[in-house]
Design a protein around this motif. Structure first.
Motif, PDB file in Angstrom:
ATOM      1  N   GLU A  17      23.511  28.124  61.899  1.00 26.52           N
ATOM      2  CA  GLU A  17      24.900  28.006  61.470  1.00 26.52           C
ATOM      3  C   GLU A  17      24.477  28.754  60.279  1.00 26.52           C
ATOM      4  OE1 GLU A  17      26.363  24.167  61.690  1.00 26.52           O
ATOM      5  OE2 GLU A  17      26.625  23.870  63.755  1.00 26.52           O
ATOM      6  N   GLN A  40      19.935  23.498  64.402  1.00 32.52           N
ATOM      7  CA  GLN A  40      21.016  24.076  64.048  1.00 32.52           C
ATOM      8  C   GLN A  40      22.019  24.358  63.250  1.00 32.52           C
ATOM      9  OE1 GLN A  40      23.755  23.518  67.221  1.00 32.52           O
ATOM     10  NE2 GLN A  40      24.847  24.113  65.964  1.00 32.52           N
ATOM     11  N   ARG A  41      21.814  23.402  62.478  1.00 38.70           N
ATOM     12  CA  ARG A  41      22.119  23.835  60.955  1.00 38.70           C
ATOM     13  C   ARG A  41      21.940  25.162  60.361  1.00 38.70           C
ATOM     14  NH1 ARG A  41      21.138  18.159  60.082  1.00 38.70           N
ATOM     15  NH2 ARG A  41      19.841  18.766  58.466  1.00 38.70           N
ATOM     16  N   ASP A  74      24.368  32.671  61.523  1.00 34.73           N
ATOM     17  CA  ASP A  74      25.581  33.120  61.470  1.00 34.73           C
ATOM     18  C   ASP A  74      26.424  33.309  60.285  1.00 34.73           C
ATOM     19  OD1 ASP A  74      24.556  32.918  64.014  1.00 34.73           O
ATOM     20  OD2 ASP A  74      25.436  31.153  64.792  1.00 34.73           O
ATOM     21  N   LYS A  75      26.703  32.229  59.767  1.00 36.93           N
ATOM     22  CA  LYS A  75      27.557  33.239  58.543  1.00 36.93           C
ATOM     23  C   LYS A  75      27.027  33.551  58.020  1.00 36.93           C
ATOM     24  CE  LYS A  75      29.919  28.291  58.101  1.00 36.93           C
ATOM     25  NZ  LYS A  75      29.323  27.756  57.979  1.00 36.93           N
TER      26      LYS A  75
END
Length: 91
Positions: free
Chosen positions: A19, A15-16, A22-23
């Motif tokens: 993220e 998940q991290r 995505d950034k």
């Protein structure tokens, strides 16, 4: 019980990672949009100075595209790593 904890840890890591990816993807995308706008403006004026700008912008765009490809392959490799960890835990 230990296996379940490991699966939860792996899921949180994944998940991290997603993220962060995505950034980075957003940053690359925004940069690309800005470059495209600048290219359109530079091309519309069409003078010698803008030719240099167009060349610089094109190089920046190419670099961003490389970053995007690197990011995609990094994400694929990280996901493979997580899957192989899960298989090791389950196997």
């Amino acid at each position: 019980k230990k296996e379940l904890q490991q699966i939860n840890i792996d899921a949180a890591k994944e998940q991290r990672l997603e993220e962060r990816m995505d950034k980075r993807w957003e940053t690359i995308y925004d940069g690309n949009v800005a470059i495209e706008k600048a290219l359109i403006q530079a091309e519309s004026f069409g003078n010698v100075e803008n030719e240099k700008d167009i060349e610089k912008l094109t190089q920046k765009r190419d670099k961003l595209m490389e970053d995007m490809k690197d990011l995609e392959s990094e994400l694929r490799s990280q996901k493979r790593k997580v899957k192989s960890n899960k298989a090791a835990v389950n196997g």
